[in-house]
Design a protein around this motif. Sequence first.
Motif, PDB file in Angstrom:
ATOM      1  N   GLN A 110     132.789  77.414  58.969  1.00  0.00           N
ATOM      2  CA  GLN A 110     131.631  76.550  59.145  1.00  0.00           C
ATOM      3  C   GLN A 110     131.852  75.505  60.236  1.00  0.00           C
ATOM      4  N   ASP A 111     130.893  75.409  61.143  1.00  0.00           N
ATOM      5  CA  ASP A 111     130.842  74.342  62.135  1.00  0.00           C
ATOM      6  C   ASP A 111     129.788  73.337  61.672  1.00  0.00           C
ATOM      7  N   ILE A 112     130.193  72.070  61.513  1.00  0.00           N
ATOM      8  CA  ILE A 112     129.329  71.043  60.936  1.00  0.00           C
ATOM      9  C   ILE A 112     129.115  69.925  61.944  1.00  0.00           C
ATOM     10  N   LEU A 113     127.859  69.497  62.070  1.00  0.00           N
ATOM     11  CA  LEU A 113     127.514  68.312  62.857  1.00  0.00           C
ATOM     12  C   LEU A 113     127.135  67.202  61.896  1.00  0.00           C
ATOM     13  N   ALA A 145     121.036  66.182  72.726  1.00  0.00           N
ATOM     14  CA  ALA A 145     121.101  66.914  73.993  1.00  0.00           C
ATOM     15  C   ALA A 145     122.514  67.352  74.356  1.00  0.00           C
ATOM     16  N   ASP A 146     123.529  66.770  73.753  1.00  0.00           N
ATOM     17  CA  ASP A 146     124.901  67.171  74.051  1.00  0.00           C
ATOM     18  C   ASP A 146     125.254  68.543  73.478  1.00  0.00           C
ATOM     19  N   PHE A 147     124.394  69.095  72.638  1.00  0.00           N
ATOM     20  CA  PHE A 147     124.737  70.333  71.935  1.00  0.00           C
ATOM     21  C   PHE A 147     123.743  71.439  72.275  1.00  0.00           C
ATOM     22  N   THR A 148     124.279  72.639  72.408  1.00  0.00           N
ATOM     23  CA  THR A 148     123.457  73.783  72.774  1.00  0.00           C
ATOM     24  C   THR A 148     122.751  74.365  71.558  1.00  0.00           C
ATOM     25  N   ASN A 149     121.816  75.263  71.822  1.00  0.00           N
ATOM     26  CA  ASN A 149     121.066  75.907  70.747  1.00  0.00           C
ATOM     27  C   ASN A 149     121.996  76.685  69.823  1.00  0.00           C
ATOM     28  N   ALA A 150     121.651  76.682  68.530  1.00  0.00           N
ATOM     29  CA  ALA A 150     122.346  77.499  67.520  1.00  0.00           C
ATOM     30  C   ALA A 150     123.859  77.314  67.568  1.00  0.00           C
ATOM     31  N   SER A 151     124.309  76.045  67.631  1.00  0.00           N
ATOM     32  CA  SER A 151     125.739  75.788  67.762  1.00  0.00           C
ATOM     33  C   SER A 151     126.392  75.315  66.475  1.00  0.00           C
ATOM     34  N   PHE A 152     125.603  75.088  65.394  1.00  0.00           N
ATOM     35  CA  PHE A 152     126.178  74.609  64.138  1.00  0.00           C
ATOM     36  C   PHE A 152     125.640  75.394  62.944  1.00  0.00           C
ATOM     37  N   ASP A 153     126.528  75.591  61.973  1.00  0.00           N
ATOM     38  CA  ASP A 153     126.113  76.198  60.713  1.00  0.00           C
ATOM     39  C   ASP A 153     125.444  75.180  59.807  1.00  0.00           C
ATOM     40  N   CYS A 154     125.880  73.931  59.882  1.00  0.00           N
ATOM     41  CA  CYS A 154     125.376  72.876  59.000  1.00  0.00           C
ATOM     42  C   CYS A 154     125.212  71.574  59.770  1.00  0.00           C
ATOM     43  N   VAL A 155     124.218  70.814  59.372  1.00  0.00           N
ATOM     44  CA  VAL A 155     124.014  69.468  59.900  1.00  0.00           C
ATOM     45  C   VAL A 155     123.948  68.510  58.717  1.00  0.00           C
ATOM     46  N   LEU A 156     124.691  67.415  58.826  1.00  0.00           N
ATOM     47  CA  LEU A 156     124.750  66.410  57.778  1.00  0.00           C
ATOM     48  C   LEU A 156     124.234  65.090  58.341  1.00  0.00           C
ATOM     49  N   ALA A 157     123.414  64.398  57.557  1.00  0.00           N
ATOM     50  CA  ALA A 157     122.933  63.070  57.949  1.00  0.00           C
ATOM     51  C   ALA A 157     122.883  62.213  56.694  1.00  0.00           C
ATOM     52  N   VAL A 158     123.901  61.382  56.499  1.00  0.00           N
ATOM     53  CA  VAL A 158     123.996  60.530  55.316  1.00  0.00           C
ATOM     54  C   VAL A 158     123.596  59.107  55.706  1.00  0.00           C
ATOM     55  N   ASP A 159     122.476  58.645  55.183  1.00  0.00           N
ATOM     56  CA  ASP A 159     121.985  57.289  55.435  1.00  0.00           C
ATOM     57  C   ASP A 159     121.750  57.009  56.913  1.00  0.00           C
ATOM     58  N   SER A 160     121.481  58.040  57.702  1.00  0.00           N
ATOM     59  CA  SER A 160     121.161  57.819  59.111  1.00  0.00           C
ATOM     60  C   SER A 160     119.674  57.994  59.393  1.00  0.00           C
TER      61      SER A 160
END
Length: 357
Positions: free
Chosen positions: A170-173, A227-242
């Motif tokens: 897994q690649d996570i952002l 914009a720093d990341f290309t299309n379809a580059s992560f399996d998961c995205v996390l945003a806690v209190d952001s």
Amino acid sequence: MDNAKGLDAEHGSMSATGRKPSPQAASTAKMLIEECMADGACVDAIIARLALRFETGVDAAELADVALEMRSADLRKRDRLERIADLLRHRPDIFTTLRQTGAAVRHERDEWETDAAVVRRLAAGFDAAATISQAASVQLSSLGDEEKLTAATDEIVAWLQRQGFTGPDQDILDIGCGIGRFESALSEAAHRIVGIDISLEMISVARRRCAGLRNVDLRPTFGLDLADFTNASFDCVLAVDSFPYLVLAGLAERYFEEIARVLKPSGVAALLNYSYRGSTALDRADVHRFAEAHGMQVVADGAKPFRLWDGNAFLLVASEGTLRRNDCWGVKETRASKRQAHQTDRAPVSADNPKED
């Protein structure tokens, strides 16, 4: 904060000045304590809420006395009020730290502010908050205690793992990574984690916290897009209190579009706390509207699954048209089959040969 005006008189022998509050001031304090307790949150979360509501004009001893005056025949409520009063009375330093940390970040927007100006102001606020208390700056209900923060973080990580959020491929952002607590906690359960934050101070703390973790990449960001990341580059995205701050800055829908872009097919996004507006109905309406507009499905819809933190949980899946709403098992199965299909083609990440976005 305006409701706290007029509470500058101190109460009784336990307060700093020995003065009692006016009946109106005591009534206002009681009302706000009731509001902070209304949803059954844990005592630590209630203390954090009180610190935000009483930024100035009232001290911990006065609040402790008011809380004790509110004791009722309801044993559970009585116990919570007594524990609130005990903490306020015996650890007023904690309440002071929470008020200072919370006050560092202003949650209102001026009419003249552009989106970018709001982000810059928030970044400066987060820098200041992190210098007051690293733990409280990312979770006020930790009460500035690293052990409490770790326990709450571990609870959230366990929930993410139950959603199929982790795995060796897994690649996570992590959007708004703060001091790197999730990077540290998830590093052994993921292939690669990229954490971004608008606060240079928090990124600096995160880099120290995560030193030696070869699959963790921590980057400052301007906060306006991905914009720093290309299309379809992560399996998961996390945003806690952001997301509450993205909502404040008028960037919430843009980030839904960006998250949908950087997620792989059937990728998962966990948005833990969408806003601080105090309306789950409004949050759900926004999340469903933006998810539908950008090809994602909502599979966890604003529940409160955590005991040590009062955040709402939204889980989204980048849809391929085969998943039904609330079918989390289907999400896991679809993603698991995709991982198995390409797992043998993946090379491990190293500091010398990082996987490109």
